[in-house]
Design a protein around this motif. Structure first.
Motif, mmCIF file in Angstrom:
data_model
loop_
_atom_site.group_PDB
_atom_site.id
_atom_site.type_symbol
_atom_site.label_atom_id
_atom_site.label_comp_id
_atom_site.label_asym_id
_atom_site.label_seq_id
_atom_site.Cartn_x
_atom_site.Cartn_y
_atom_site.Cartn_z
ATOM 1 N N ILE A 88 83.470 13.268 -70.509
ATOM 2 C CA ILE A 88 83.972 12.725 -69.256
ATOM 3 C C ILE A 88 82.940 11.728 -68.736
ATOM 4 N N LYS A 89 83.404 10.615 -68.150
ATOM 5 C CA LYS A 89 82.497 9.583 -67.650
ATOM 6 C C LYS A 89 82.799 9.261 -66.196
ATOM 7 N N TYR A 90 81.723 9.181 -65.446
ATOM 8 C CA TYR A 90 81.768 8.721 -64.062
ATOM 9 C C TYR A 90 80.375 8.180 -63.753
ATOM 10 N N PRO A 91 80.264 6.989 -63.161
ATOM 11 C CA PRO A 91 78.956 6.351 -63.012
ATOM 12 C C PRO A 91 77.885 7.196 -62.344
ATOM 13 N N PHE A 92 78.265 8.066 -61.413
ATOM 14 C CA PHE A 92 77.258 8.850 -60.705
ATOM 15 C C PHE A 92 77.072 10.253 -61.277
ATOM 16 N N LEU A 93 77.646 10.515 -62.456
ATOM 17 C CA LEU A 93 77.294 11.721 -63.194
ATOM 18 C C LEU A 93 75.993 11.450 -63.945
ATOM 19 N N MET A 131 87.180 4.010 -49.329
ATOM 20 C CA MET A 131 86.374 4.085 -50.549
ATOM 21 C C MET A 131 85.391 5.252 -50.512
ATOM 22 N N GLU A 132 84.902 5.592 -49.333
ATOM 23 C CA GLU A 132 84.034 6.767 -49.224
ATOM 24 C C GLU A 132 84.778 8.032 -49.665
ATOM 25 N N ARG A 133 86.039 8.157 -49.277
ATOM 26 C CA ARG A 133 86.839 9.332 -49.660
ATOM 27 C C ARG A 133 87.206 9.269 -51.143
ATOM 28 N N HIS A 134 87.601 8.088 -51.630
ATOM 29 C CA HIS A 134 87.907 7.943 -53.057
ATOM 30 C C HIS A 134 86.704 8.357 -53.902
ATOM 31 N N ALA A 135 85.533 7.865 -53.534
ATOM 32 C CA ALA A 135 84.332 8.127 -54.320
ATOM 33 C C ALA A 135 83.926 9.599 -54.267
ATOM 34 N N SER A 136 84.003 10.211 -53.095
ATOM 35 C CA SER A 136 83.625 11.629 -52.994
ATOM 36 C C SER A 136 84.604 12.507 -53.762
ATOM 37 N N LYS A 162 71.037 2.263 -59.254
ATOM 38 C CA LYS A 162 70.246 1.148 -58.754
ATOM 39 C C LYS A 162 71.095 0.111 -58.036
ATOM 40 N N GLN A 163 72.309 -0.161 -58.581
ATOM 41 C CA GLN A 163 73.073 -1.287 -58.037
ATOM 42 C C GLN A 163 74.357 -0.903 -57.315
ATOM 43 N N MET A 164 74.692 0.391 -57.288
ATOM 44 C CA MET A 164 75.907 0.830 -56.631
ATOM 45 C C MET A 164 75.586 1.821 -55.513
ATOM 46 N N ARG A 165 76.356 1.730 -54.454
ATOM 47 C CA ARG A 165 76.211 2.668 -53.333
ATOM 48 C C ARG A 165 76.801 4.026 -53.690
ATOM 49 N N GLN A 222 79.422 -2.123 -54.239
ATOM 50 C CA GLN A 222 78.560 -3.016 -55.008
ATOM 51 C C GLN A 222 78.756 -4.459 -54.552
ATOM 52 N N GLN A 223 77.657 -5.199 -54.416
ATOM 53 C CA GLN A 223 77.719 -6.604 -54.029
ATOM 54 C C GLN A 223 77.032 -7.456 -55.103
#
Length: 389
Positions: A281-286, A258-263, A297-300, A189-190
């Motif tokens: 359980i919460k995770y932004p991409f769930l 970060m790619e590995r952490h996120a996956s 919209k705002q996070m990769r 995110q930027q």
């Protein structure tokens, strides 16, 4: 040649010495010499960018700052001894007696302490708003409001705030939008590209990524950073050259880490989504996340943090932590190794019970900083601990 920002950050280095080293050297020195009196006078008069003293500037520190600026899309920055010193400097350099700070109520416990206990000593007032009540945000702005401060995703509840909406609000009222981007990192995110004026990081976390050193950094608009630099130059929360050298090296691997952490985090969140011992359980991409659309919209990606609530409350939380065999119990996040914490008794223990409940920190809330281990090993340790409840 038009290069990607990650490439530019990796290739951004301080000037080589006469040895022509490929890896940037460590400038472990407290001060710097001048050829003559005039050069020294000019440096102290700010007529040149020459290094004077490592409390002010240092090549190792500047390389780290440059890399963060490139990744975040910032004009300038300053590195500090810790994340909290970066947060504090961003407040104290830009707010004065009589000013009002508008902040999201879901923030790190130490930041809450600074806002509620220490800023009032300097005559700086604050109001908290709720992350999930955007319709109320504008009504809380006062004539004396100077800054909006937020984390997104928030710590530890992973609420997502719409940075474009906050930016529009800040610009409408001529306010500084100050964003803690620690959980997302500039890989995910930027905020500045979405309209933020300042971005702060605890570099101790994902930017280092291996639990080795402390550090903080604030980047953003050049005029604002100048005030922060002058404040830090006089008050002294400077980053050590050694820590900066370590952190600068870490920035070279930030994207792949970060790619590995996120996956791994997404895999964990999906695998635990319907576990009977969890209330949620919460995770932004769930897709079940309340602000999933904003996150997309705002996070990769969704970052490396997962949180959930154990159905058994405080006692279940203790049993769960004590049953883990691999995950670390430590006061940190953003490590190569997975870390579990219980916010109600650690990072947010200084909040009252009412304050914790307001931001969703329940007795059974567990925060997982998902590491780089094999994803099934992380999941299996959590599952065996849940089976003991």
């Amino acid at each position: 040649m038009n290069q990607h920002r990650i490439t530019k950050a990796i290739r951004s280095q301080v000037e080589r010495t006469n040895e022509m080293e490929h890896s940037s050297p460590l400038f472990l020195t407290s001060s710097f010499c001048f050829e003559n009196a005039e050069d020294m006078r000019a440096a102290f008069a700010d007529e040149t960018d020459d290094n004077i003293y490592s409390r002010f500037s240092n090549p190792s520190v500047q390389e780290f700052v440059n890399r963060v600026c490139i990744m975040e899309g910032a004009e300038a920055g300053f590195a500090t001894a810790s994340g909290m010193s970066a947060v504090f400097a961003s407040f104290m350099a830009l707010l004065k007696q009589g000013d009002h700070l508008l902040a999201c109520n879901a923030i790190f416990g130490s930041t809450h302490t600074v806002i509620t206990k220490y800023l009032p000593k300097y005559g700086i007032e604050h109001t908290y708003f709720k992350a999930d009540k955007p319709e109320e945000w504008e009504s809380l702005i006062r004539p004396t409001t100077r800054m909006i401060y937020v984390e997104t995703p928030t710590n530890p509840g992973l609420d997502i705030l719409d940075l474009s909406a906050l930016s529009a609000l800040a610009k409408k009222h001529n306010l500084i939008l100050n964003v803690d981007n620690c959980f997302a990192t500039p890989v995910s995110q930027q905020p500045i590209l979405l309209g933020a004026d300042l971005v702060v990081h605890s570099a101790t976390k994902w930017l280092d990524g291996q639990g080795r050193v402390l550090g903080g950094v604030v980047v953003g608009r050049k005029d604002l950073i100048k005030d922060i630099y002058l404040f830090c130059r006089s008050t002294g929360p400077a980053m050590s050259p050694f820590n900066a050298w370590v952190l600068s090296k870490s920035m070279e691997t930030l994207e792949v880490r970060m790619e590995r952490h996120a996956s791994n985090a997404l895999y964990l969140a999906e695998a635990l989504s319907n576990h009977p011992k969890l209330n949620w359980i919460k995770y932004p991409f769930l897709s079940s996340h309340p602000q999933h659309a904003i996150a997309k919209k705002q996070m990769r990606d969704g970052g490396g943090i997962v949180c959930f609530e154990l159905s058994g409350g405080l006692e279940a939380g203790r049993t769960f932590l004590n049953s883990l065999q691999m995950l670390s119990l430590t006061a940190n996040l953003g490590d190569t190794r997975s870390i579990v914490s219980h916010p109600a008794s650690t990072t947010h223990a200084k909040l009252t019970e009412e304050e914790r409940q307001t931001v969703g920190i329940t007795p059974g809330l567990i925060r997982i900083s998902v590491g780089l281990e094999n994803k099934d090993d992380i999941l299996n340790d959590i599952l065996q601990a849940l089976n003991r409840l």
